[in-house]
Enzyme design. Structure first.
Site, PDB file in Angstrom:
ATOM      1  N   HIS A 187      -7.130   6.724  -3.088  1.00  0.00           N
ATOM      2  CA  HIS A 187      -8.007   5.791  -2.386  1.00  0.00           C
ATOM      3  C   HIS A 187      -7.359   5.061  -1.212  1.00  0.00           C
ATOM      4  O   HIS A 187      -8.064   4.509  -0.377  1.00  0.00           O
ATOM      5  CB  HIS A 187      -8.589   4.755  -3.362  1.00  0.00           C
ATOM      6  CG  HIS A 187      -7.654   3.629  -3.653  1.00  0.00           C
ATOM      7  ND1 HIS A 187      -6.584   3.756  -4.499  1.00  0.00           N
ATOM      8  CD2 HIS A 187      -7.592   2.362  -3.165  1.00  0.00           C
ATOM      9  CE1 HIS A 187      -5.928   2.615  -4.524  1.00  0.00           C
ATOM     10  NE2 HIS A 187      -6.511   1.745  -3.730  1.00  0.00           N
ATOM     11  N   LEU A 212       2.995   3.572  -5.417  1.00  0.00           N
ATOM     12  CA  LEU A 212       3.033   2.827  -6.683  1.00  0.00           C
ATOM     13  C   LEU A 212       1.720   2.061  -6.890  1.00  0.00           C
ATOM     14  O   LEU A 212       1.221   1.973  -8.019  1.00  0.00           O
ATOM     15  CB  LEU A 212       4.230   1.867  -6.690  1.00  0.00           C
ATOM     16  CG  LEU A 212       4.532   1.231  -8.045  1.00  0.00           C
ATOM     17  CD1 LEU A 212       4.813   2.284  -9.101  1.00  0.00           C
ATOM     18  CD2 LEU A 212       5.717   0.287  -7.926  1.00  0.00           C
ATOM     19  N   HIS A 213       1.167   1.515  -5.804  1.00  0.00           N
ATOM     20  CA  HIS A 213      -0.150   0.866  -5.897  1.00  0.00           C
ATOM     21  C   HIS A 213      -1.193   1.899  -6.353  1.00  0.00           C
ATOM     22  O   HIS A 213      -2.028   1.614  -7.210  1.00  0.00           O
ATOM     23  CB  HIS A 213      -0.531   0.250  -4.543  1.00  0.00           C
ATOM     24  CG  HIS A 213      -1.981  -0.126  -4.424  1.00  0.00           C
ATOM     25  ND1 HIS A 213      -2.560  -1.108  -5.217  1.00  0.00           N
ATOM     26  CD2 HIS A 213      -2.981   0.358  -3.621  1.00  0.00           C
ATOM     27  CE1 HIS A 213      -3.853  -1.211  -4.899  1.00  0.00           C
ATOM     28  NE2 HIS A 213      -4.128  -0.338  -3.942  1.00  0.00           N
ATOM     29  N   HIS A 218       0.828  -1.211   0.000  1.00  0.00           N
ATOM     30  CA  HIS A 218       0.000   0.000   0.000  1.00  0.00           C
ATOM     31  C   HIS A 218       0.862   1.260   0.000  1.00  0.00           C
ATOM     32  O   HIS A 218       0.894   2.008   0.968  1.00  0.00           O
ATOM     33  CB  HIS A 218      -0.965  -0.019   1.194  1.00  0.00           C
ATOM     34  CG  HIS A 218      -2.069  -1.014   1.028  1.00  0.00           C
ATOM     35  ND1 HIS A 218      -2.106  -2.212   1.711  1.00  0.00           N
ATOM     36  CD2 HIS A 218      -3.165  -1.006   0.232  1.00  0.00           C
ATOM     37  CE1 HIS A 218      -3.192  -2.885   1.351  1.00  0.00           C
ATOM     38  NE2 HIS A 218      -3.841  -2.189   0.453  1.00  0.00           N
ATOM     39  N   GLN A 224      -3.319 -16.240  -2.863  1.00  0.00           N
ATOM     40  CA  GLN A 224      -3.692 -15.725  -4.185  1.00  0.00           C
ATOM     41  C   GLN A 224      -4.857 -16.494  -4.794  1.00  0.00           C
ATOM     42  O   GLN A 224      -5.743 -15.899  -5.410  1.00  0.00           O
ATOM     43  CB  GLN A 224      -2.487 -15.737  -5.133  1.00  0.00           C
ATOM     44  CG  GLN A 224      -1.429 -14.723  -4.761  1.00  0.00           C
ATOM     45  CD  GLN A 224      -1.990 -13.307  -4.621  1.00  0.00           C
ATOM     46  OE1 GLN A 224      -2.711 -12.833  -5.502  1.00  0.00           O
ATOM     47  NE2 GLN A 224      -1.694 -12.640  -3.519  1.00  0.00           N
TER      48      GLN A 224
HETATM   49 ZN   LIG Z   1      -5.961  -0.118  -2.864  1.00  0.00          ZN
END
Ligand SMILES: [Zn+2]
Length: 317
Positions: A93, A56-57, A53, A254
């Site tokens: 966000h 770059l995210h 987080h 994942q």
């Molecule tokens: Zn996010």
């Protein structure tokens, strides 16, 4: 850390570029100095030491959001305000994300948990921080008060939609709309709903990217989970789900994430955007990546059973 500076500046550069190609700087008469101050504040408020987080995210989600807004079903019906809100919400966000999740903030008595009464704690904080930076930078101060208030409210509703615990609520409403063909994108509330869905898609689109990129995001998010687990162990707290490096492997995390969150959402997004080459490419990559993780999970099992040599590319380099 020069590398992280470059990474985090990508958010400012990307946002300036996208606002410019859409003509939004002109449309809203934005002051470039204020805009750069605001975007710089957003970028600086992301924690560069978070494995996942970080800024770059945010840039990754913004890039994805841009692609989704360009879908032929949407592009021509979106107003300048819709596009502005969509990009702004994507960029901001996760701002000031502490690198731990809501249950962690609640059980450690963090002040944000009590401030937001244990509900959408992080998302509320991302939103209120963004509003604070908008006001402090004066980016929108030349706009009428009612318009500023509307932008702040819509920004909140978009960012709060990224709360993963509200996934089913959004997914079933989306599904219902598609089943009854009841979306009318000439209506502002319906466009807002699609912006919420697009942002949710952008936020979890990592498994829809090519394996090499997708794998790196997966490793980063798991690294962040494991760090939380380590802190929980250190303070003798119960280790949160997915945060135990000894029990929760990257492939298993994942596969669960793809099957329960990403796949159901993108199936509907694909249905909504039909016919969309991008959506089809994303669905193909999603399946390929899922298959890859299943292969890795299988290798891991063999290793645990002592049947296999250490040949899996599961471990981080
Ligand atoms: Zn996010």
């Amino acid at each position: 850390n020069i590398w992280m500076n470059i990474l985090s500046y990508s958010l400012v550069t990307l946002m300036c570029h996208l606002l410019n190609v859409y003509g939004l700087i002109q449309h809203f008469h934005l002051d470039m100095v204020k805009l750069l101050r605001f975007l710089g504040m957003v970028q600086d408020d992301y924690h560069s030491h978070n494995p996942y987080h970080n800024a770059l995210h945010a840039a990754d989600v913004t890039q994805a959001m841009y692609c989704y807004l360009k879908e032929s079903k949407l592009a021509e019906l979106l107003s300048p305000t819709d596009v502005f809100l969509g990009l702004l919400a994507a960029a901001a966000h996760d701002v000031d994300h502490p690198g731990v999740n809501q249950p962690f903030l609640i059980k450690t008595g963090h002040h944000l948990a009590s401030l937001y009464q244990n509900t959408s704690v992080l998302e509320s904080h991302h939103w209120r921080s963004t509003v604070g930076m908008l006001r402090e930078s004066g980016l929108l101060s030349h706009l009428p008060l009612c318009m500023r208030q509307d932008i702040e409210q819509q920004l909140g509703s978009l960012i709060l939609a990224t709360d993963i615990s509200r996934q089913n609520e959004f997914l079933s409403t989306f599904r219902e709309h598609l089943n009854h063909q009841s979306l009318d994108l000439h209506q502002a509330p319906h466009r807002h709903f699609i912006l919420q869905i697009a942002l949710k898609c952008a936020d979890v689109c990592n498994p829809c990217r090519e394996w090499n990129l997708s794998r790196q995001w997966s490793e980063r998010v798991c690294e962040e989970f494991y760090r939380q687990g380590d802190i929980e162990k250190k303070f003798a707290l119960e280790v949160s789900p997915l945060c135990n490096q000894q029990e929760d492997s990257v492939p298993s995390i994942q596969i669960g994430f793809i099957s329960h969150i990403v796949e159901p959402l993108f199936e509907e997004w694909c249905r909504f955007t039909e016919p969309s080459p991008l959506s089809h490419t994303m669905m193909d990559l999603l399946q390929q990546n899922k298959t890859c993780w299943m292969g890795h999970a299988h290798l891991k099992e063999e290793e645990v059973d002592g049947g296999g040599e250490n040949r899996g590319p599961v471990a981080n380099p």
